[in-house]
Design an enzyme around this catalytic site. Structure first.
Site: not given
Ligand SMILES: *Cc1c(COP(=O)(O)O)cnc(C)c1O
Length: 370
Positions: A215, A321, A252
């Site tokens: 995250g 479209c 990400r």
């Molecule tokens: C999606 C996810 C991540 C990665 O999240 P990012 O925002 O891409 O860093 C890590 N752990 C779990 C459990 C996830 O579902």
């Protein structure tokens, strides 16, 4: 707008077919090495769902401690490519078939008492588990909230207590610690606050392994801005007791920056006073701006000619479209002419692999790696 590295510019200029993805593996390697270095003493896993491309995984595998997989499909994919890499297996809806793979992974993240009951009933083992917790903590400012309130992800304290009861008196499913992935899009200070809460909760349960999730924020409006990995890493080091294991699993923030979706302007038009540039491909190859509701940053390479727009706002759309097929709205560009090359940056995570490729049956993009 985004600055395009020279190597990506050269690759984009040499393309013979558009659209295409260009992955800058060298910049990925530098980035993940720097992230690894900023997290001394903390285990680094990569969340494969951000982008499971084998070439990216090969680079990442040289620097991360393991991979977080969210389905049996991802598990099999990573196992085939990296048989020895430790895996953490999460996801809110694991089937019995998927749970049968639990003893082949380093850690299984248990999402609910019901899931744990099915795991125990399956009789496989030994299985090492973390309980995924959804703590009642504020996640203000997050782009996506998976915790901090009622969501289908993880368990509240009642769920955790139920799991502890289920785990008592047996040895096949072993409780190793807790896992949390409460929110995405947070800065280092906010994520450290969450990590502190999760670590305190784990200590309350008497477990010493804590996965604080992913995250880490990525800014699509300011591509040069980066998550403060060093501050985060130092904060985690301070937080960790000597006998504890801390783990993070970003997706990400590791791979977003290395991907480029390179396309070409087919048409520039004015409709009711607004300028539109239509490019080859569309959000069926790069769904990120639609799902996130942002303008995808891009660079323009002057390969075209003819009447277009100069120093004025233009909306860049794809070939689908549907009015939803928009990459960027009313962005002021120095020039955008038919035949110009448009390189969308930050297309390395939650980009091609989350997109609806078959809609309208346009050709698939080629993939190039530099
Ligand atoms: C999606 C996810 C991540 C990665 O999240 P990012 O925002 O891409 O860093 C890590 N752990 C779990 C459990 C996830 O579902």
């Amino acid at each position: 707008m985004i600055e395009i590295p020279d190597a990506v510019r050269v690759a984009a200029e040499c393309l013979t077919a558009h659209p295409a993805y260009v992955y800058d593996l060298r910049s990925l390697e530098e980035h993940v090495a720097a992230v690894r270095q900023a997290l001394p003493g903390t285990e680094l896993y990569y969340a494969v769902k951000a982008n499971p491309d084998p070439r990216l995984l090969a680079v990442l595998a040289r620097h991360v401690d393991g991979f977080e997989v969210s389905s049996g499909g991802e598990l099999t994919h990573v196992r085939e490519l990296h048989p020895d890499a430790p895996l953490a297996f999460g996801g809110p809806g694991k089937t019995d078939t998927e749970l049968a793979l639990a003893s082949t992974v380093h850690r299984l993240h248990v999402e609910s008492p019901g899931e744990l009951r099915r795991l125990l009933a399956a009789g496989t083992g030994p299985v090492d588990v973390l309980l995924r917790v959804n703590l009642d903590v504020p996640v203000a400012g997050a782009a996506l909230a998976m915790g901090g309130g009622a969501t289908p992800f993880g368990m509240d304290d009642d769920g955790v207590r139920e799991c502890l009861t289920l785990l008592a008196g047996q040895h096949r499913v072993r409780l190793r610690g807790v896992h949390a992935h409460l929110a995405s899009g947070l800065d280092a200070a906010a994520l450290l606050d969450l990590a502190r809460a999760v670590v305190e909760y784990a200590r309350g349960l008497g477990v010493r392994e804590i996965n604080v999730g992913g995250g880490m924020a990525v800014s699509y409006t300011d591509p040069a801005e980066r998550f403060a990995w060093k501050i985060f890493g130092a904060g985690l080091s301070d937080l960790r007791a000597p006998d504890e294991t801390l783990r993070v699993e970003p997706g990400r923030a590791l791979t977003a920056y290395c991907g480029w979706y390179v396309t070409r302007v087919i048409d520039v038009k004015r409709v009711h006073g607004e300028a539109f540039a239509v490019v080859t491909g569309g959000t069926h190859h790069l769904r990120t701006p639609v799902t996130k509701g942002h303008d995808q940053p891009f660079a323009v390479l002057p390969t075209g000619a003819g009447p277009g727009v100069r120093d004025e706002p233009v909306t860049v759309v794809g070939q689908l479209c549907t009015p939803k097929d928009v990459f960027a709205r009313r962005v002021v560009v120095p020039r955008l002419l038919p035949g110009d090359t448009v390189a969308f940056g930050m297309a390395g995570a939650y980009a091609y692999n989350i997109s609806h490729h078959d809609f309208l049956m346009h050709p698939k993009p080629a993939f190039h790696y530099i």
